[in-house]
Scaffold this active site. Structure first.
Site, PDB file in Angstrom:
ATOM      1  N   GLU A  17       0.848  -1.190   0.000  1.00  0.00           N
ATOM      2  CA  GLU A  17       0.000   0.000   0.000  1.00  0.00           C
ATOM      3  C   GLU A  17       0.883   1.240   0.000  1.00  0.00           C
ATOM      4  O   GLU A  17       1.877   1.312   0.725  1.00  0.00           O
ATOM      5  CB  GLU A  17      -0.911   0.032   1.228  1.00  0.00           C
ATOM      6  CG  GLU A  17      -1.758   1.320   1.304  1.00  0.00           C
ATOM      7  CD  GLU A  17      -2.623   1.408   2.539  1.00  0.00           C
ATOM      8  OE1 GLU A  17      -3.614   0.652   2.598  1.00  0.00           O
ATOM      9  OE2 GLU A  17      -2.306   2.226   3.441  1.00  0.00           O
ATOM     10  N   THR A  48      -4.065   4.717  -1.521  1.00  0.00           N
ATOM     11  CA  THR A  48      -5.101   5.242  -0.650  1.00  0.00           C
ATOM     12  C   THR A  48      -5.819   6.410  -1.314  1.00  0.00           C
ATOM     13  O   THR A  48      -5.279   7.083  -2.196  1.00  0.00           O
ATOM     14  CB  THR A  48      -4.544   5.685   0.707  1.00  0.00           C
ATOM     15  OG1 THR A  48      -3.627   6.764   0.525  1.00  0.00           O
ATOM     16  CG2 THR A  48      -3.843   4.527   1.396  1.00  0.00           C
ATOM     17  N   TYR A  49      -7.044   6.651  -0.855  1.00  0.00           N
ATOM     18  CA  TYR A  49      -7.900   7.659  -1.485  1.00  0.00           C
ATOM     19  C   TYR A  49      -7.376   9.060  -1.227  1.00  0.00           C
ATOM     20  O   TYR A  49      -7.163   9.836  -2.133  1.00  0.00           O
ATOM     21  CB  TYR A  49      -9.325   7.507  -0.955  1.00  0.00           C
ATOM     22  CG  TYR A  49     -10.332   8.410  -1.614  1.00  0.00           C
ATOM     23  CD1 TYR A  49     -10.582   8.333  -2.980  1.00  0.00           C
ATOM     24  CD2 TYR A  49     -11.044   9.338  -0.864  1.00  0.00           C
ATOM     25  CE1 TYR A  49     -11.524   9.147  -3.587  1.00  0.00           C
ATOM     26  CE2 TYR A  49     -11.986  10.156  -1.463  1.00  0.00           C
ATOM     27  CZ  TYR A  49     -12.219  10.065  -2.815  1.00  0.00           C
ATOM     28  OH  TYR A  49     -13.146  10.883  -3.399  1.00  0.00           O
ATOM     29  N   LYS A 165     -20.851  -7.258   3.443  1.00  0.00           N
ATOM     30  CA  LYS A 165     -19.946  -6.642   2.468  1.00  0.00           C
ATOM     31  C   LYS A 165     -19.590  -7.636   1.361  1.00  0.00           C
ATOM     32  O   LYS A 165     -19.579  -7.290   0.164  1.00  0.00           O
ATOM     33  CB  LYS A 165     -18.688  -6.162   3.184  1.00  0.00           C
ATOM     34  CG  LYS A 165     -17.781  -5.255   2.380  1.00  0.00           C
ATOM     35  CD  LYS A 165     -16.540  -4.880   3.174  1.00  0.00           C
ATOM     36  CE  LYS A 165     -16.866  -4.104   4.432  1.00  0.00           C
ATOM     37  NZ  LYS A 165     -15.651  -3.658   5.152  1.00  0.00           N
ATOM     38  N   GLN A 212       4.741   6.864  15.142  1.00  0.00           N
ATOM     39  CA  GLN A 212       3.957   6.226  14.086  1.00  0.00           C
ATOM     40  C   GLN A 212       3.001   5.201  14.661  1.00  0.00           C
ATOM     41  O   GLN A 212       1.814   5.192  14.341  1.00  0.00           O
ATOM     42  CB  GLN A 212       4.903   5.556  13.087  1.00  0.00           C
ATOM     43  CG  GLN A 212       4.192   4.739  12.016  1.00  0.00           C
ATOM     44  CD  GLN A 212       5.131   3.759  11.318  1.00  0.00           C
ATOM     45  OE1 GLN A 212       5.960   3.112  11.962  1.00  0.00           O
ATOM     46  NE2 GLN A 212       5.014   3.674  10.011  1.00  0.00           N
TER      47      GLN A 212
END
Length: 289
Positions: A17, A48-49, A165, A212
């Site tokens: 990702e 990611t969006y 879903k 993080q």
């Protein structure tokens, strides 16, 4: 190719990702990340969006997915969130993806932000999944939560919502990050008992600094095993040592997951090719066994 077909190769799928550049940066900065990941030969890369679903970066996700597909010849998976979008806006995004021949979408509700009034065309990711399925010939992935979604009442209702879903059209699932493999195995058992048979990838994040992990845990609620906490505390203040320890912890998770027959590993790279490379090099000899 629909991503769910990748799981028919008889070995664990390995995917990454990445996220778009900050709005103060140009899209060109993503090339450094992709150049560093390309020769690791991931089965696909998700994009990611946008950070928090805010801003005009919806087209940037599509642009980066197109770069991954056309320049690097790797299958892209474009994230799409719906909590702050109308049906008309989602249709515009789907049209853009179709025009760029992006076939795979990770359908997400997205985070509800206190400073943004959510729109109510889509209440859940399953609503978005159903909508996409009716609109075009997309292959749809979904998210799942080994330690239960933070808004679910319990593990049973969480699995029932996940089943909705999948019934709506999700053909592949990617898990939220976790640091205790037993939590993932328990979740996987619940999912299979509930009749969820689609491939489920384990989401792994190598921790390279303490801030993080504190931020990510506050967002997703992942539990921290004692040995993980000891590692963080022992090497806090020593950046290189913590980075290397975090990579080693992630490698140990992945080795155990692959040994137990996981469908795939989805590595949250945080746009850091170095950590992705170290992990992939460490598991190179066990991927194809």
């Amino acid at each position: 190719m629909g991503i769910h077909h990748l799981f028919k190769k008889g070995r664990p799928v390995i995917s990454f990702e990445i996220f778009p550049p900050k709005q103060t940066s140009t899209i060109d900065t993503i090339y450094d990340t992709l150049d560093g990941l390309y020769d690791l030969k991931p089965d696909f890369i998700s994009v990611t969006y946008s950070a928090g679903g805010k801003g005009a970066s919806d087209h940037v996700t599509c642009d980066i997915a197109s770069i991954i597909q056309n320049k690097y010849h790797i299958t892209p998976l474009a994230h799409l969130t719906c909590v702050n979008s109308t049906k008309e806006e989602i249709l515009q995004n789907l049209k853009r993806l179709q025009e760029n021949q992006i076939e795979n979408i990770l359908a997400l509700r997205g985070d509800i932000r206190p400073d943004v009034e959510p729109k109510h065309d889509f209440e859940h990711a399953s609503d978005l999944t159903s909508f996409i399925k009716k609109y075009g010939d997309f292959s749809i992935s979904g998210a799942c939560y080994p330690e239960v979604h933070c808004e679910s009442n319990d593990a049973v209702s969480d699995i029932l919502n996940l089943r909705k879903k999948v019934d709506a059209g999700a053909e592949h699932l990617i898990s939220q990050l976790f640091f205790d493999n037993n939590a993932f195995y328990s979740f996987l058992e619940r999912a299979r008992i509930a009749g969820i048979s689609v491939p489920i990838e384990a989401g792994i994040m190598p921790v390279v600094n303490k801030k993080q992990i504190e931020r990510m845990v506050s967002l997703c609620g992942a539990s921290l095993p004692q040995k993980f906490v000891k590692m963080i505390n022992r090497y806090d203040g020593h950046p290189e040592a913590l980075r290397d320890a975090g990579i080693a912890y992630a490698v140990n998770q992945i080795v155990d997951l692959i040994a137990n027959g996981v469908d795939g590993i989805h590595l949250y790279t945080m746009n850091n090719p170095y950590t992705a490379r170290k992990i992939c090099e460490s598991i190179a000899s066990i991927r194809d066994i």
